[in-house]
Motif scaffolding. Structure first.
Motif, mmCIF file in Angstrom:
data_model
loop_
_atom_site.group_PDB
_atom_site.id
_atom_site.type_symbol
_atom_site.label_atom_id
_atom_site.label_comp_id
_atom_site.label_asym_id
_atom_site.label_seq_id
_atom_site.Cartn_x
_atom_site.Cartn_y
_atom_site.Cartn_z
ATOM 1 N N ILE A 247 0.854 -1.189 0.000
ATOM 2 C CA ILE A 247 0.000 0.000 0.000
ATOM 3 C C ILE A 247 0.885 1.233 0.000
ATOM 4 C CG2 ILE A 247 -1.723 1.326 1.291
ATOM 5 C CD1 ILE A 247 -2.621 -1.308 2.598
ATOM 6 N N VAL A 248 0.498 2.210 -0.806
ATOM 7 C CA VAL A 248 1.226 3.476 -0.849
ATOM 8 C C VAL A 248 0.260 4.600 -0.499
ATOM 9 C CG1 VAL A 248 2.537 5.073 -2.274
ATOM 10 C CG2 VAL A 248 2.850 2.606 -2.572
ATOM 11 N N VAL A 249 0.635 5.360 0.512
ATOM 12 C CA VAL A 249 -0.124 6.529 0.951
ATOM 13 C C VAL A 249 0.610 7.738 0.374
ATOM 14 C CG1 VAL A 249 -0.911 7.852 2.953
ATOM 15 C CG2 VAL A 249 -0.842 5.334 3.058
ATOM 16 N N THR A 250 -0.093 8.516 -0.434
ATOM 17 C CA THR A 250 0.571 9.603 -1.154
ATOM 18 C C THR A 250 -0.418 10.695 -1.525
ATOM 19 O OG1 THR A 250 2.036 10.108 -3.038
ATOM 20 C CG2 THR A 250 0.278 8.490 -3.417
ATOM 21 N N SER A 251 0.107 11.769 -2.065
ATOM 22 C CA SER A 251 -0.746 12.821 -2.622
ATOM 23 C C SER A 251 -1.107 12.428 -4.054
ATOM 24 C CB SER A 251 0.004 14.155 -2.637
ATOM 25 O OG SER A 251 1.112 14.074 -3.538
ATOM 26 N N LYS A 252 -2.136 13.048 -4.581
ATOM 27 C CA LYS A 252 -2.506 12.775 -5.978
ATOM 28 C C LYS A 252 -1.387 13.224 -6.914
ATOM 29 C CE LYS A 252 -7.409 12.606 -5.227
ATOM 30 N NZ LYS A 252 -8.729 13.156 -5.486
ATOM 31 N N ARG A 253 -0.738 14.337 -6.597
ATOM 32 C CA ARG A 253 0.379 14.817 -7.420
ATOM 33 C C ARG A 253 1.530 13.811 -7.408
ATOM 34 N NH1 ARG A 253 3.874 20.416 -6.742
ATOM 35 N NH2 ARG A 253 5.104 20.146 -8.610
ATOM 36 N N GLY A 254 1.843 13.281 -6.227
ATOM 37 C CA GLY A 254 2.902 12.279 -6.126
ATOM 38 C C GLY A 254 2.588 11.041 -6.947
ATOM 39 N N ALA A 255 1.346 10.609 -6.895
ATOM 40 C CA ALA A 255 0.934 9.427 -7.653
ATOM 41 C C ALA A 255 1.029 9.674 -9.149
ATOM 42 C CB ALA A 255 -0.487 9.024 -7.278
ATOM 43 N N LEU A 256 0.693 10.855 -9.563
ATOM 44 C CA LEU A 256 0.718 11.202 -10.986
ATOM 45 C C LEU A 256 2.121 11.081 -11.560
ATOM 46 C CD1 LEU A 256 -0.786 12.443 -13.464
ATOM 47 C CD2 LEU A 256 -0.120 14.678 -12.552
ATOM 48 N N HIS A 257 3.112 11.553 -10.812
ATOM 49 C CA HIS A 257 4.482 11.565 -11.318
ATOM 50 C C HIS A 257 5.233 10.252 -11.099
ATOM 51 C CE1 HIS A 257 4.279 15.707 -12.516
ATOM 52 N NE2 HIS A 257 3.684 15.977 -11.366
ATOM 53 N N LEU B 135 -2.823 2.881 10.460
ATOM 54 C CA LEU B 135 -2.889 2.051 11.664
ATOM 55 C C LEU B 135 -3.770 0.821 11.454
ATOM 56 C CD1 LEU B 135 -3.143 4.825 14.419
ATOM 57 C CD2 LEU B 135 -1.121 3.467 13.773
ATOM 58 N N ALA B 136 -4.830 0.964 10.689
ATOM 59 C CA ALA B 136 -5.745 -0.157 10.445
ATOM 60 C C ALA B 136 -5.156 -1.197 9.504
ATOM 61 C CB ALA B 136 -7.068 0.366 9.869
ATOM 62 N N ASN B 137 -4.151 -0.829 8.710
ATOM 63 C CA ASN B 137 -3.631 -1.733 7.683
ATOM 64 C C ASN B 137 -2.184 -2.179 7.861
ATOM 65 O OD1 ASN B 137 -5.770 -1.999 5.401
ATOM 66 N ND2 ASN B 137 -5.834 0.138 6.044
ATOM 67 N N ARG B 138 -1.473 -1.626 8.819
ATOM 68 C CA ARG B 138 -0.039 -1.907 8.910
ATOM 69 C C ARG B 138 0.298 -3.311 9.389
ATOM 70 N NH1 ARG B 138 2.401 1.389 14.021
ATOM 71 N NH2 ARG B 138 0.873 0.684 15.545
ATOM 72 N N ASN B 139 -0.622 -3.998 10.044
ATOM 73 C CA ASN B 139 -0.324 -5.358 10.484
ATOM 74 C C ASN B 139 -0.274 -6.345 9.329
ATOM 75 O OD1 ASN B 139 -0.074 -4.672 13.185
ATOM 76 N ND2 ASN B 139 -2.233 -5.026 13.613
ATOM 77 N N GLU B 140 -1.153 -6.176 8.364
ATOM 78 C CA GLU B 140 -1.251 -7.114 7.246
ATOM 79 C C GLU B 140 -0.480 -6.686 6.009
ATOM 80 O OE1 GLU B 140 -4.277 -5.718 8.537
ATOM 81 O OE2 GLU B 140 -4.286 -7.257 10.086
ATOM 82 N N SER B 141 -0.173 -5.408 5.897
ATOM 83 C CA SER B 141 0.414 -4.894 4.655
ATOM 84 C C SER B 141 1.656 -4.056 4.920
ATOM 85 C CB SER B 141 -0.615 -4.022 3.921
ATOM 86 O OG SER B 141 -1.783 -4.748 3.637
ATOM 87 N N LYS B 142 2.565 -4.081 3.941
ATOM 88 C CA LYS B 142 3.720 -3.187 3.975
ATOM 89 C C LYS B 142 3.257 -1.856 3.397
ATOM 90 C CE LYS B 142 7.175 -6.783 3.295
ATOM 91 N NZ LYS B 142 8.202 -7.303 2.374
ATOM 92 N N ILE B 143 3.407 -0.796 4.194
ATOM 93 C CA ILE B 143 2.913 0.524 3.803
ATOM 94 C C ILE B 143 4.079 1.490 3.633
ATOM 95 C CG2 ILE B 143 1.495 2.499 4.494
ATOM 96 C CD1 ILE B 143 -0.256 0.546 6.063
ATOM 97 N N ALA B 144 4.024 2.233 2.528
ATOM 98 C CA ALA B 144 4.963 3.329 2.301
ATOM 99 C C ALA B 144 4.163 4.620 2.224
ATOM 100 C CB ALA B 144 5.740 3.119 1.006
ATOM 101 N N ILE B 145 4.586 5.598 2.984
ATOM 102 C CA ILE B 145 3.974 6.924 2.951
ATOM 103 C C ILE B 145 4.938 7.818 2.179
ATOM 104 C CG2 ILE B 145 3.092 8.846 4.305
ATOM 105 C CD1 ILE B 145 3.031 6.806 6.697
ATOM 106 N N LEU B 146 4.481 8.361 1.072
ATOM 107 C CA LEU B 146 5.337 9.197 0.237
ATOM 108 C C LEU B 146 5.120 10.665 0.583
ATOM 109 C CD1 LEU B 146 4.907 7.499 -3.254
ATOM 110 C CD2 LEU B 146 6.344 6.843 -1.327
#
Length: 182
Positions: free
Chosen positions: A30-40, A65-76
């Motif tokens: 899972i990647v947590v990001t801004s729409k601009r970050g995702a676009l580029h 917090l709800a997803n970090r146990n099951e998934s590797k999360i990157a916050i951009l």
């Protein structure tokens, strides 16, 4: 539980991201990001579950917090993840030993390289989302750099300088740094 990766994206263009940052994104579910970050970064993010950061930062934290146990999360985060970023907010909810922080090149670093100046003695501050009067304290430095926003923009800084007798100041303005329309 997986460590949450807080990844500095650099000034914007993928070519200024670190190899470690790109690898961490590729490893993530899972990647947590801004729409601009995702676009580029569409090519790197292909096939990833995306969660877009909104003005409600608490909503992003709750998702993480709800997803970090099951998934590797990157916050951009744009720029350097440790420089005027969302990291301070995240630290209120996620312990430092539960995060892996990867720095990126800040827009300030990038800008100083473009104008060919060292920034080791510069006063660096942000007026992004802040009361503009807070800027007063940094004009004592010979060289200053500011992160700005739509309200507290370069024009407002220039006007402030002129109104305060700094008529000979040289101002460099960087916009869309590292993008094709820089």
């Amino acid at each position: 539980m997986h460590k949450v990766a807080v990844v500095g994206m650099g000034p914007g263009s993928k070519k200024y991201m670190t190899v470690a940052s790109i690898e961490k994104i590729e490893e993530s579910d899972i990647v947590v990001t801004s729409k601009r970050g995702a676009l580029h970064l569409a090519d790197i993010l292909r096939g990833k579950k995306l969660f877009f950061i909104s003005a409600d930062l608490k909503e992003s934290v709750e998702f993480i917090l709800a997803n970090r146990n099951e998934s590797k999360i990157a916050i951009l985060l744009s720029g350097d993840s440790c420089f005027y970023s969302m990291l301070n907010f995240l630290s209120r909810y996620i312990k430092s030993d539960e995060m892996e922080i990867l720095n990126g090149i800040s827009s300030i670093q990038y800008m100083f390289s473009k104008i060919g100046k060292c920034y080791d003695s510069a006063v660096i501050s942000s007026v992004h989302g802040k009361e503009f009067e807070n800027i007063r304290r940094v004009f004592d430095g010979e060289l200053s750099a500011f992160l700005t926003d739509k309200e507290n923009n370069p024009q407002k800084i220039a006007k402030f300088l002129v109104e305060n007798g700094e008529n000979d100041a040289v101002i460099y303005i960087g916009e869309n740094l590292s993008y094709e329309d820089e």
